[in-house]
Design an enzyme around this catalytic site. Structure first.
Site, PDB file in Angstrom:
ATOM      1  N   CYS A 167      33.476  62.561  51.645  1.00  0.00           N
ATOM      2  CA  CYS A 167      34.557  63.121  50.837  1.00  0.00           C
ATOM      3  C   CYS A 167      34.358  64.632  50.776  1.00  0.00           C
ATOM      4  O   CYS A 167      33.216  65.110  50.827  1.00  0.00           O
ATOM      5  CB  CYS A 167      34.484  62.508  49.434  1.00  0.00           C
ATOM      6  SG  CYS A 167      35.655  63.218  48.269  1.00  0.00           S
ATOM      7  N   CYS A 223      40.789  78.993  36.810  1.00  0.00           N
ATOM      8  CA  CYS A 223      40.734  77.719  36.073  1.00  0.00           C
ATOM      9  C   CYS A 223      39.843  77.918  34.840  1.00  0.00           C
ATOM     10  O   CYS A 223      38.640  78.208  34.990  1.00  0.00           O
ATOM     11  CB  CYS A 223      40.165  76.612  36.953  1.00  0.00           C
ATOM     12  SG  CYS A 223      40.912  76.579  38.595  1.00  0.00           S
ATOM     13  N   CYS A 225      30.034  63.474  48.610  1.00  0.00           N
ATOM     14  CA  CYS A 225      31.157  64.382  48.386  1.00  0.00           C
ATOM     15  C   CYS A 225      30.695  65.836  48.423  1.00  0.00           C
ATOM     16  O   CYS A 225      29.801  66.227  47.677  1.00  0.00           O
ATOM     17  CB  CYS A 225      31.797  64.058  47.039  1.00  0.00           C
ATOM     18  SG  CYS A 225      33.210  65.112  46.673  1.00  0.00           S
ATOM     19  N   CYS A 227      36.260  76.359  34.410  1.00  0.00           N
ATOM     20  CA  CYS A 227      35.303  76.312  35.522  1.00  0.00           C
ATOM     21  C   CYS A 227      34.263  77.434  35.523  1.00  0.00           C
ATOM     22  O   CYS A 227      34.595  78.620  35.455  1.00  0.00           O
ATOM     23  CB  CYS A 227      36.057  76.320  36.846  1.00  0.00           C
ATOM     24  SG  CYS A 227      34.953  76.081  38.258  1.00  0.00           S
ATOM     25  N   CYS A 248      34.552  82.047  42.975  1.00  0.00           N
ATOM     26  CA  CYS A 248      35.910  81.580  43.309  1.00  0.00           C
ATOM     27  C   CYS A 248      36.964  82.528  42.719  1.00  0.00           C
ATOM     28  O   CYS A 248      36.854  82.938  41.574  1.00  0.00           O
ATOM     29  CB  CYS A 248      36.107  80.163  42.779  1.00  0.00           C
ATOM     30  SG  CYS A 248      37.717  79.478  43.210  1.00  0.00           S
ATOM     31  N   ARG A 263      36.715  56.718  38.270  1.00  0.00           N
ATOM     32  CA  ARG A 263      35.377  57.314  38.232  1.00  0.00           C
ATOM     33  C   ARG A 263      35.099  58.011  36.902  1.00  0.00           C
ATOM     34  O   ARG A 263      35.842  58.909  36.490  1.00  0.00           O
ATOM     35  CB  ARG A 263      35.197  58.300  39.389  1.00  0.00           C
ATOM     36  CG  ARG A 263      33.778  58.869  39.492  1.00  0.00           C
ATOM     37  CD  ARG A 263      33.525  59.593  40.797  1.00  0.00           C
ATOM     38  NE  ARG A 263      33.859  58.747  41.918  1.00  0.00           N
ATOM     39  CZ  ARG A 263      34.767  59.055  42.838  1.00  0.00           C
ATOM     40  NH1 ARG A 263      35.379  60.207  42.806  1.00  0.00           N
ATOM     41  NH2 ARG A 263      35.033  58.215  43.813  1.00  0.00           N
ATOM     42  N   CYS A 287      41.616  61.148  46.357  1.00  0.00           N
ATOM     43  CA  CYS A 287      40.843  61.068  45.125  1.00  0.00           C
ATOM     44  C   CYS A 287      41.461  62.108  44.204  1.00  0.00           C
ATOM     45  O   CYS A 287      41.390  63.306  44.487  1.00  0.00           O
ATOM     46  CB  CYS A 287      39.376  61.392  45.430  1.00  0.00           C
ATOM     47  SG  CYS A 287      38.365  61.621  43.952  1.00  0.00           S
TER      48      CYS A 287
HETATM   49  N1  SAM Z   1      37.719  74.441  44.209  1.00  0.00           N
HETATM   50  C1  SAM Z   1      38.212  73.162  44.469  1.00  0.00           C
HETATM   51  C2  SAM Z   1      39.298  72.721  43.520  1.00  0.00           C
HETATM   52  O1  SAM Z   1      39.433  73.289  42.456  1.00  0.00           O
HETATM   53  O2  SAM Z   1      39.993  71.771  43.867  1.00  0.00           O
HETATM   54  C3  SAM Z   1      37.139  72.089  44.522  1.00  0.00           C
HETATM   55  C4  SAM Z   1      36.023  72.092  43.503  1.00  0.00           C
HETATM   56  S1  SAM Z   1      36.524  71.942  41.792  1.00  0.00           S
HETATM   57  C5  SAM Z   1      35.011  72.280  40.976  1.00  0.00           C
HETATM   58  C6  SAM Z   1      36.809  70.196  41.619  1.00  0.00           C
HETATM   59  C7  SAM Z   1      37.246  69.685  40.275  1.00  0.00           C
HETATM   60  O3  SAM Z   1      36.156  69.686  39.364  1.00  0.00           O
HETATM   61  C8  SAM Z   1      38.310  70.457  39.530  1.00  0.00           C
HETATM   62  O4  SAM Z   1      39.594  70.185  40.003  1.00  0.00           O
HETATM   63  C9  SAM Z   1      38.137  69.935  38.110  1.00  0.00           C
HETATM   64  O5  SAM Z   1      38.935  68.801  37.887  1.00  0.00           O
HETATM   65  C10 SAM Z   1      36.659  69.576  38.058  1.00  0.00           C
HETATM   66  N2  SAM Z   1      35.923  70.480  37.166  1.00  0.00           N
HETATM   67  C11 SAM Z   1      35.577  71.757  37.434  1.00  0.00           C
HETATM   68  N3  SAM Z   1      34.913  72.304  36.402  1.00  0.00           N
HETATM   69  C12 SAM Z   1      34.846  71.350  35.442  1.00  0.00           C
HETATM   70  C13 SAM Z   1      34.289  71.316  34.143  1.00  0.00           C
HETATM   71  N4  SAM Z   1      33.676  72.376  33.614  1.00  0.00           N
HETATM   72  N5  SAM Z   1      34.375  70.176  33.440  1.00  0.00           N
HETATM   73  C14 SAM Z   1      34.988  69.094  33.977  1.00  0.00           C
HETATM   74  N6  SAM Z   1      35.543  69.066  35.197  1.00  0.00           N
HETATM   75  C15 SAM Z   1      35.480  70.178  35.923  1.00  0.00           C
HETATM   76 FE1  SF4 Z   2      37.705  77.612  41.878  1.00  0.00          FE
HETATM   77 FE2  SF4 Z   2      36.558  76.204  39.942  1.00  0.00          FE
HETATM   78 FE3  SF4 Z   2      39.205  76.406  40.032  1.00  0.00          FE
HETATM   79 FE4  SF4 Z   2      37.918  74.943  41.926  1.00  0.00          FE
HETATM   80  S1  SF4 Z   2      38.003  74.500  39.739  1.00  0.00           S
HETATM   81  S2  SF4 Z   2      39.568  76.428  42.242  1.00  0.00           S
HETATM   82  S3  SF4 Z   2      36.011  76.142  42.094  1.00  0.00           S
HETATM   83  S4  SF4 Z   2      37.757  78.094  39.708  1.00  0.00           S
END
Ligand code: SAM
Ligand code: SF4
Ligand code: DTB
Length: 331
Positions: free
Chosen positions: A133, A61, A101, A64, A57, A265, A193
């Site tokens: 979802c 973030c 989902c 992530c 990606c 959740r 959500c």
């Molecule tokens: N890329 C898209 C986004 O960011 O909206 C969808 C997938 S992203 C993995 C979905 C959500 O997962 C993120 O917004 C975050 O809240 C949660 N998430 C991701 N990595 C995480 C982590 N290491 N621990 C807890 N929540 C996490």
């Molecule tokens: Fe990309 Fe992870 Fe951020 Fe979603 S949470 S936008 S998968 S870096």
């Protein structure tokens, strides 16, 4: 303590912070009472999560494991074949899930053949009678509309943290981008959500500010996922402290009281919680979990479905019926 049967959209930071900081057992008692006034408190919605496109990606973030710029140990996977996804959804249905989902590690949806394939997946999962979802990153109004037409029931798009703390965690987009996508989802008539993560180094005020943004939306999100940071090696937050269970319980309870009709959740973090700790979360008003046979969320571990079903039996809880199945039964 009087339990209101009306939804409020005018929560102040002070009110929410006062709730969050209440003596713990008083807070849990109040949240449990609200939970019972609005829901069948012995039912838990089971959602199965599948990563349909993993890693690589472009976003940054800092929590992530799927961000391309961090050196994490995850296996990058292009968009899965539609048949594979449908087969997983079928398995999920057979093991008691009511919601499926599909998640993609995208910054945003593009109008290309991958999106066409996602629309096919949505149609296929919807045809199984599951609530479908997706969480695919940012969406335009017309993309949201196309997803709705394909049968999408809910769209997950988390605020992740407070508006003030946002740029400490993510620099490649703004808090307002998130709000904009949520508005596009609403306009298309898809349920929302949206929740966030704790354990990112934010203050209690940030946690409350995030909950206030959700609880003062014109319509509360139908689902509010509360995630405890899953610490992924190689990410900037890999060495953050483990989230304290009582912080998780306080967040869940405050969300339950502020948004009584929503599903709250208990999302990431369960793998590091005992059954007793999870029971406190259910007592505080959580009524949904992610589970699955793959024993992982997206790229981090999660309890497996048989372990979770045993936990529900131990706690006297049962899987919530699928709303679509309920409407079929009345025919
Ligand atoms: N890329 C898209 C986004 O960011 O909206 C969808 C997938 S992203 C993995 C979905 C959500 O997962 C993120 O917004 C975050 O809240 C949660 N998430 C991701 N990595 C995480 C982590 N290491 N621990 C807890 N929540 C996490
Ligand atoms: Fe990309 Fe992870 Fe951020 Fe979603 S949470 S936008 S998968 S870096
Ligand atoms: C949500 O709030 N939590 C899920 C889902 N929405 C997409 C994701 C949690 C991810 C946890 C870390 C990982 O496995 O990547």
């Amino acid at each position: 303590m009087s339990i209101q049967k009306i939804l409020r959209y005018d929560w102040t930071k002070e009110e929410l912070l006062d709730l969050y900081n209440k003596p713990l057992l008083e807070l849990i008692y109040e949240a449990a009472s609200v939970h019972r006034a609005w829901h069948k408190a012995n039912e838990v919605q089971i959602s199965t999560l599948l990563s349909v496109k993993t890693g690589g990606c472009p976003e940054d973030c800092s929590y992530c494991g799927q961000a391309a710029r961090y050196h994490t140990n995850i296996k990058v996977q292009a968009l899965l074949p539609t048949e594979t996804v449908i087969a997983q959804a079928e398995k999920a249905k057979n093991s008691g899930s009511s919601r499926f989902c599909m998640a993609a590690a995208w910054r945003e949806v593009r109008d290309n053949s991958d999106f066409d394939r996602i629309l096919e997946m949505v149609k296929g999962v919807n045809a199984l009678g599951l609530e479908v979802c997706c969480t695919l990153g940012m969406l335009s109004e017309s993309q949201a509309q196309r997803l709705q037409e394909a049968g999408l029931y809910a769209y997950n798009h988390n605020l992740d943290t407070s508006e003030d703390y946002y740029d400490r965690i993510i620099s490649t987009r703004k808090f307002d981008n998130r709000i904009n996508t949520i508005n596009n989802v609403r306009k298309a008539g898809i349920t929302v959500c949206s929740g966030g993560i704790i354990g990112l180094g934010e203050s209690n005020e940030d946690r409350i500010s995030m909950l206030r943004t959700l609880a003062t939306m014109e319509k509360h999100p139908e689902s509010v996922p509360i995630n405890a940071l899953a610490r992924v090696q190689g990410t900037p937050l890999e060495n953050n402290a483990k989230v304290d269970i009582w912080d998780m319980v306080r967040m869940i309870a405050t969300a339950r009281i502020a948004m009584p009709a929503s599903m709250v959740r208990l999302s990431a973090g369960r793998i590091e919680m005992s059954e007793a700790e999870q029971a406190w979360c259910f007592m505080a008003g959580a009524n949904s979990i992610f589970t699955g046979e793959r024993e992982q969320l997206l790229v981090t571990p999660n309890p497996g479905v048989s372990e979770d079903m045993q936990m529900l039996r131990n706690l006297g809880l049962k899987p919530m019926a699928n709303k679509k199945a309920e409407s079929c039964n009345t025919n």
